[in-house]
Design an enzyme around this catalytic site. Structure first.
Site, PDB file in Angstrom:
ATOM      1  N   ARG A 284      61.471  67.521 -21.025  1.00  0.00           N
ATOM      2  CA  ARG A 284      61.445  66.566 -22.143  1.00  0.00           C
ATOM      3  C   ARG A 284      62.381  65.391 -21.905  1.00  0.00           C
ATOM      4  O   ARG A 284      62.077  64.256 -22.255  1.00  0.00           O
ATOM      5  CB  ARG A 284      61.855  67.253 -23.451  1.00  0.00           C
ATOM      6  CG  ARG A 284      60.781  68.146 -24.041  1.00  0.00           C
ATOM      7  CD  ARG A 284      61.115  68.529 -25.485  1.00  0.00           C
ATOM      8  NE  ARG A 284      62.398  69.218 -25.616  1.00  0.00           N
ATOM      9  CZ  ARG A 284      62.569  70.526 -25.441  1.00  0.00           C
ATOM     10  NH1 ARG A 284      61.538  71.292 -25.109  1.00  0.00           N
ATOM     11  NH2 ARG A 284      63.752  71.067 -25.583  1.00  0.00           N
TER      12      ARG A 284
ATOM     13  N   CYS B 232      65.018  92.371 -25.108  1.00  0.00           N
ATOM     14  CA  CYS B 232      65.570  93.086 -26.268  1.00  0.00           C
ATOM     15  C   CYS B 232      64.508  93.766 -27.118  1.00  0.00           C
ATOM     16  O   CYS B 232      64.830  94.586 -27.975  1.00  0.00           O
ATOM     17  CB  CYS B 232      66.335  92.121 -27.167  1.00  0.00           C
ATOM     18  SG  CYS B 232      67.616  91.256 -26.294  1.00  0.00           S
TER      19      CYS B 232
ATOM     20  N   ARG C 265      53.400  72.373 -20.351  1.00  0.00           N
ATOM     21  CA  ARG C 265      54.629  71.598 -20.560  1.00  0.00           C
ATOM     22  C   ARG C 265      54.956  70.711 -19.363  1.00  0.00           C
ATOM     23  O   ARG C 265      55.974  70.025 -19.373  1.00  0.00           O
ATOM     24  CB  ARG C 265      55.818  72.542 -20.798  1.00  0.00           C
ATOM     25  CG  ARG C 265      55.750  73.274 -22.114  1.00  0.00           C
ATOM     26  CD  ARG C 265      57.010  74.071 -22.362  1.00  0.00           C
ATOM     27  NE  ARG C 265      56.916  74.754 -23.657  1.00  0.00           N
ATOM     28  CZ  ARG C 265      57.883  75.475 -24.208  1.00  0.00           C
ATOM     29  NH1 ARG C 265      59.029  75.623 -23.570  1.00  0.00           N
ATOM     30  NH2 ARG C 265      57.712  76.059 -25.373  1.00  0.00           N
TER      31      ARG C 265
END
Lengths: 480, 480
Positions: B23, B44, B71
């Site tokens: 970005r 987790c 992306r």
């Protein structure tokens, strides 16, 4: 015993002060005057008593008169302090039997609390109209809701209860439709309580969103929750009058497109409270915000050796450093305790308040702290920038994750966090303590973003909602 | 595209860095090498998948390879970086097909994570013995627990899963008795998961109380909770050997009065993790705590233009200001994001860590932060004073109020808060964020005592358990 420490009022602030003082200054006398018969009651628990979630009124008392006596405190109930003479260092006392006496003091604490301010509404007129700021009112509402004469007298199992009032209310026909006037936290808690008692509940609020002090994001979620649970919420609906002579019959309000009257047979007015300061009329004592007694950081007033604490006293705001008046339970306990220590010879600061408050509305929880509304922030000299985000309360894959809205407000120039709110159904309220701590530490939003907050799937996503909000607000601060 | 930013490892730290960099620096190339096929998985969440609370393995992935590609990140799976030449600024890559290639970098991020350290135990030997630090192991355990061939293949619905291993484990007889070796948070979470799957669970812990990092008060409450839920907890019971050739048959351990063997047909070893740093063997890179790669506040290593983040890297401790190694999810995400920004030209600090951790054990919640154990505090130059209090989580009259134990640790000379823990069944874990914030703000215990924390009967008593603990610890500090 000599050098008496005289305390006026036997609730949170007064008894905290007397107890602390007793421990620290065992050789001095401490006398507590209480005008009524009630002492040490949990005002905040009243809605839960009325709801029936708390079984007995006595559960709401934290100390009995005999326990107070055992602490070595000379408690005198039914004794109203009606005047203070700061030059002579005496107070004038009127007993319930009409006697008048005078009491010397070396140090005086005014801990007279506050009382419900009914605004323009005549709650003393018709039956079935109440405010909620004392235990007798709570007992009366509870009895009024019960079917006629089906009231369980064990509920109000405290000597101090006004039994005549309870019995009179218990004998009345049970109400079916309730109006709550005022959508602050008392109003919201009462809505839940009355729905829990099976009533059709209508909540009227003057402005555009409930819980005005909590900001819009909270108001909207709480309104949606009340709506989902069957409460009819009317915002922008100022109430004009309680209608009814002998018994409450209706609520006249401004429906936006004209006046309207909703028939009800119960009305609870919760539009504000005001500090009890009348005993100081005729003295030169300074008052401040909200008409409360102005105090310094040790709780001392403008009169020497006269202290004030609790709902009748001002405090200092942690963000603005200015005087404020936020009548809440922790403030009262803490300030009372500090005054007790100070008077005993160990000068102790009451501590600033951050305006922290939390509220439960059915399955929704909300918290607020600091300065949230634009106007309040500007008045305090800040240039507020605000962002609200919606984030998960747990990892998305863990069952029970729920949308949590966090609002953060910062000062544009300094980036300092000045306020915030949190709302959501999953452990949202208690998260406000994190923001309260950050506020009191004068943290900037970048510092908040770097906090090492807890992460485990059942409790929080990797980026806690507070961190998400800080990240977004930082982005906004950076852009400008 | 040019000036490539090369990232090694496609989990929390690596993908956070690549995404942030993408970005911020749209004109530069970013290449991510991942030696396996898995990316972006929630380590987790594995116990909750095994428990069955999370339905599908794919729920634990936060990004798919195609989302990463969208992306604009050049993701190359099955590509292991086996060496780094910091002078030439190249990395040596081996593909799954056995090809070897070289890649230039302008900036390099090592985000290789950690792996389970099985200690002295041979978990690669017998069937039914596992560690838990990758998704293939989680899928295999899940399949192994199922009745033979009754495994639902939709559970492990991810391309990357090692299907051969899953099918082999699914075909084996279902276990009835499980041993967990190690009572850290992985062990505790796995105990809950395996009880949820109907197993008879035995938890072995080397030292005297579970969750050693959380302190004794937490260990005791969690042990009682496990016990109440049917887990056999054996503390002070070092495991000596996993017994069994083809399949696990037993756990040989020191029972205090001599060696003993418990027959089991499942063993999960969770005794530690170690950082993956082998790709840097042969370079001059400095390592530090736990053998992790030493980084500065921006995540840069001792080699120029080489960064490290996540479970393979050190961080700075908020209390001691010293280097520490605490491999946890937020640290990885945060440090990765900071490195991405820094490499893109916006120098960003990763932020200190306070050692904040939370864990759920059935209906018990616990959190810890900072320095809790005497020895760790002394090593860091503090003279620790500690108090543990038990206080209510809500007003006593409000249903659901539960005992909450708060431990606070302060430095005797300065009164500064240096650590703490909280344990209890009612919203206890998330309260640790308040202490984490106080720690990071360098607050003293008197300052903590004056915090304006939330009070409302459903959520907290007037004096929050944290305030009660601060009050008691202040008393102790004052006495001395």
């Amino acid at each position: 015993m000599s050098d008496p420490f005289v305390v006026v009022g036997a609730d949170a602030a007064g008894l905290s002060a007397a107890s602390k003082f007793r421990r620290e200054a065992p050789d001095r006398e401490v006398v507590v005057f209480e005008k009524g018969r009630w002492i040490s009651y949990a005002y905040c628990g009243m809605p839960y008593f009325i709801e029936g979630r708390v079984e007995r009124m006595s559960d709401l008392l934290s100390l009995s008169p005999s326990e107070v006596a055992e602490r070595g405190i000379d408690l005198r109930r039914g004794c109203e302090v009606v005047g203070v003479d700061p030059d002579a260092k005496t107070v004038a006392v009127e007993t319930a039997e009409g006697e008048r006496l005078e009491q010397d003091y070396d140090d005086l604490l005014v801990a007279t609390g506050g009382r419900a301010d009914p605004g323009p509404f005549d709650v003393r007129g018709p039956d079935g109209a109440f405010t909620l700021h004392d235990m007798d009112a709570a007992a009366a509402i509870d009895a009024y809701i019960a079917e006629p004469n089906a009231y369980d007298p064990d509920r109000a199992d405290v000597d101090a209860v006004d039994r005549g009032r309870v019995e009179r209310n218990a004998a009345m026909p049970a109400p079916e439709t309730a109006a709550i006037v005022g959508g602050g936290y008392v109003g919201v808690e009462m809505a839940e309580a009355l729905v829990g008692r099976g009533l059709d509940v209508h909540l009227f609020h003057r402005s555009g969103h409930l819980l005005s002090d909590f900001g819009e994001a909270v108001g909207e979620r709480v309104e949606a929750e009340l709506d989902a649970k069957g409460v009819t919420v009317r915002t922008n609906a100022p109430v004009e009058e309680l209608v009814g002579d002998d018994r409450i019959e209706g609520i006249a309000f401004d429906a936006g497109d004209g006046p309207e009257t909703l028939p009800v047979d119960l009305a609870v007015v919760g539009v504000g409270i005001r500090p009890n300061t009348e005993l100081l009329d005729g003295t030169e004592i300074e008052t401040g915000e909200g008409g409360a007694i102005r105090t310094d950081e040790y709780g001392e007033t403008s009169l020497r050796n006269v202290y004030a604490a609790g709902d009748c006293a001002t405090a200092t705001h942690a963000v603005t450093g200015e005087e404020t008046w936020v009548p809440l339970g922790l403030t009262a306990n803490r300030a009372g305790r500090a005054v007790g220590a100070t008077v005993a010879g160990d000068p102790s600061r009451a501590g600033d308040i951050a305006g922290t408050a939390v509220v439960k509305a059915f399955d929704m929880e909300a918290g607020r702290v600091g300065l949230i509304e634009e106007e309040a922030a500007r008045e305090a000299g800040f240039d507020p920038v605000r962002e609200t985000v919606t984030a998960g309360s747990r990892s998305g894959y863990y069952p029970g994750a729920a949308e949590t809205d966090v609002t953060l407000v910062a000062d544009r120039d300094t980036g300092r966090l000045i306020g915030g709110s949190i709302v959501g159904p999953d452990r949202a309220a208690i998260r406000i303590d994190t923001l309260a701590t950050a506020l009191e530490a004068d943290m900037t939003v970048p510092e908040v973003e770097r906090l090492d907050l807890a992460y485990a799937p059942p409790f929080s996503p990797v980026w806690d909602p507070i961190l998400v909000a800080a990240k977004v607000l930082n982005g906004t601060l950076d852009e400008e």
